[in-house]
Design a protein around this motif. Structure first.
Motif, PDB file in Angstrom:
ATOM      1  N   THR A 183      22.340 -11.264  43.805  1.00  0.00           N
ATOM      2  CA  THR A 183      20.996 -10.955  43.315  1.00  0.00           C
ATOM      3  C   THR A 183      20.192 -10.185  44.346  1.00  0.00           C
ATOM      4  N   ASP A 184      19.147  -9.540  43.873  1.00  0.00           N
ATOM      5  CA  ASP A 184      18.263  -8.779  44.752  1.00  0.00           C
ATOM      6  C   ASP A 184      17.519  -9.677  45.727  1.00  0.00           C
ATOM      7  N   SER A 185      17.440 -10.967  45.411  1.00  0.00           N
ATOM      8  CA  SER A 185      16.743 -11.898  46.299  1.00  0.00           C
ATOM      9  C   SER A 185      17.634 -12.403  47.439  1.00  0.00           C
ATOM     10  N   ARG A 241      16.006 -15.044  34.165  1.00  0.00           N
ATOM     11  CA  ARG A 241      16.445 -13.655  34.310  1.00  0.00           C
ATOM     12  C   ARG A 241      16.848 -13.416  35.764  1.00  0.00           C
ATOM     13  N   LEU A 242      17.849 -12.560  35.928  1.00  0.00           N
ATOM     14  CA  LEU A 242      18.334 -12.219  37.257  1.00  0.00           C
ATOM     15  C   LEU A 242      18.593 -10.724  37.337  1.00  0.00           C
ATOM     16  N   GLU A 243      18.487 -10.183  38.515  1.00  0.00           N
ATOM     17  CA  GLU A 243      18.821  -8.783  38.758  1.00  0.00           C
ATOM     18  C   GLU A 243      19.698  -8.707  39.996  1.00  0.00           C
ATOM     19  N   GLY A 244      20.697  -7.852  39.934  1.00  0.00           N
ATOM     20  CA  GLY A 244      21.583  -7.702  41.080  1.00  0.00           C
ATOM     21  C   GLY A 244      22.806  -6.886  40.725  1.00  0.00           C
ATOM     22  N   LEU A 252      27.094 -12.905  40.843  1.00  0.00           N
ATOM     23  CA  LEU A 252      26.074 -11.857  40.835  1.00  0.00           C
ATOM     24  C   LEU A 252      25.336 -11.928  42.165  1.00  0.00           C
ATOM     25  N   THR A 300      23.566 -15.590  45.723  1.00  0.00           N
ATOM     26  CA  THR A 300      24.668 -15.316  44.814  1.00  0.00           C
ATOM     27  C   THR A 300      24.657 -16.366  43.706  1.00  0.00           C
TER      28      THR A 300
END
Length: 253
Positions: free
Chosen positions: A110-112, A79-82, A108, A115
């Motif tokens: 990402t929040d971390s 899972r990824l978020e961004g 994407l 990319t």
């Protein structure tokens, strides 16, 4: 003076030598085919283990996308978020159960801070223009679940990627990142991409969840074939051993 009639055992030594050579050849071929059969049995064991491990990854709960991967991570659910960088998407030619068209690979952020290229799914040729699927160009924060995939460098079958011409036949992460100006100290690009799952997209395109996970497994058939050939060679060796040297069919000098 007349010559004595020719007898079958006039040249026993040459015939015996040829017989031994034929017997030895049969035994060598039998050993070779048996070794190939054993190798295919080992390959069968490895393939069944691989299939079991991949099936376990496909059934497992998604985990956070890792920073670095190995071959053991392919097809792991992540899972990824961004936020999508929709202006830097790349179309890669594809053939799917929906027909021919393109994969839409969108970076994407990402929040971390990494990319990650996300294969959002398939679009037919008439939807290759982003304007024709504007509803699917999601802006703002998103959460993506999908399968981690290893990069595909070099291109497709007999077709090399052409970054300058923007023609892509494989999902080569490094080449796509370079062509789209991704990466840098502030936002490194992951070495893998992620196939998005079948979660519906506004407007219907791209269509995700089309990853095909299939492993050819013909090793048992190959093993049985090699063992059968080994058995035939052994049968031939027994035949040569038991057949009298003077009988018809044994070559004479």
């Amino acid at each position: 003076m007349s010559r004595p009639p020719h007898r079958a055992d006039d040249h026993p030594r040459p015939q015996a030598g040829k017989r031994v050579a034929l017997l030895l050849a049969c035994c060598i071929m039998a050993a070779l085919f048996a070794a190939l059969g054993v190798w295919q049995v080992q390959r069968l064991s490895w393939k069944l283990d691989l299939i079991a491990r991949v099936e376990a990854r496909l059934q497992a709960a998604p985990v956070a996308a890792p920073a670095a991967v190995s071959a053991a991570d392919e097809y792991r659910r992540v899972r990824l978020e961004g936020r999508f960088l929709n202006d830097r998407e790349t179309l890669v030619q594809a053939v799917t159960e929906l027909g021919g068209g393109f994969w839409v690979l969108t970076p994407l952020a990402t929040d971390s801070g990494t990319t990650v290229l996300v294969n959002r799914g398939f679009v037919p040729p008439e939807r290759r223009d982003p304007a024709s699927r504007a509803a699917g160009l999601i802006e703002g924060p998103v959460a993506i679940t999908g399968l981690l995939r290893l990069t595909e460098p070099g291109g497709g079958f007999l077709r090399a990627n052409d970054p300058a011409g923007n023609r892509w036949f494989s999902r080569d992460v490094a080449a796509i990142a370079a062509a789209r100006g991704l990466g840098g100290a502030g936002a490194p690009v992951a070495s893998y991409f992620v196939d998005a799952d079948a979660t519906p997209v506004p407007g219907g395109f791209p269509v995700g969840g089309l990853t095909v996970v299939r492993f050819a497994n013909n090793h048992l058939v190959y093993a049985l074939t090699w063992f059968a050939l080994a058995g035939m060679c052994l049968a031939a060796a027994v035949f040569v051993w038991r057949r009298p040297a003077g009988m018809r069919g044994i070559p004479a000098s």
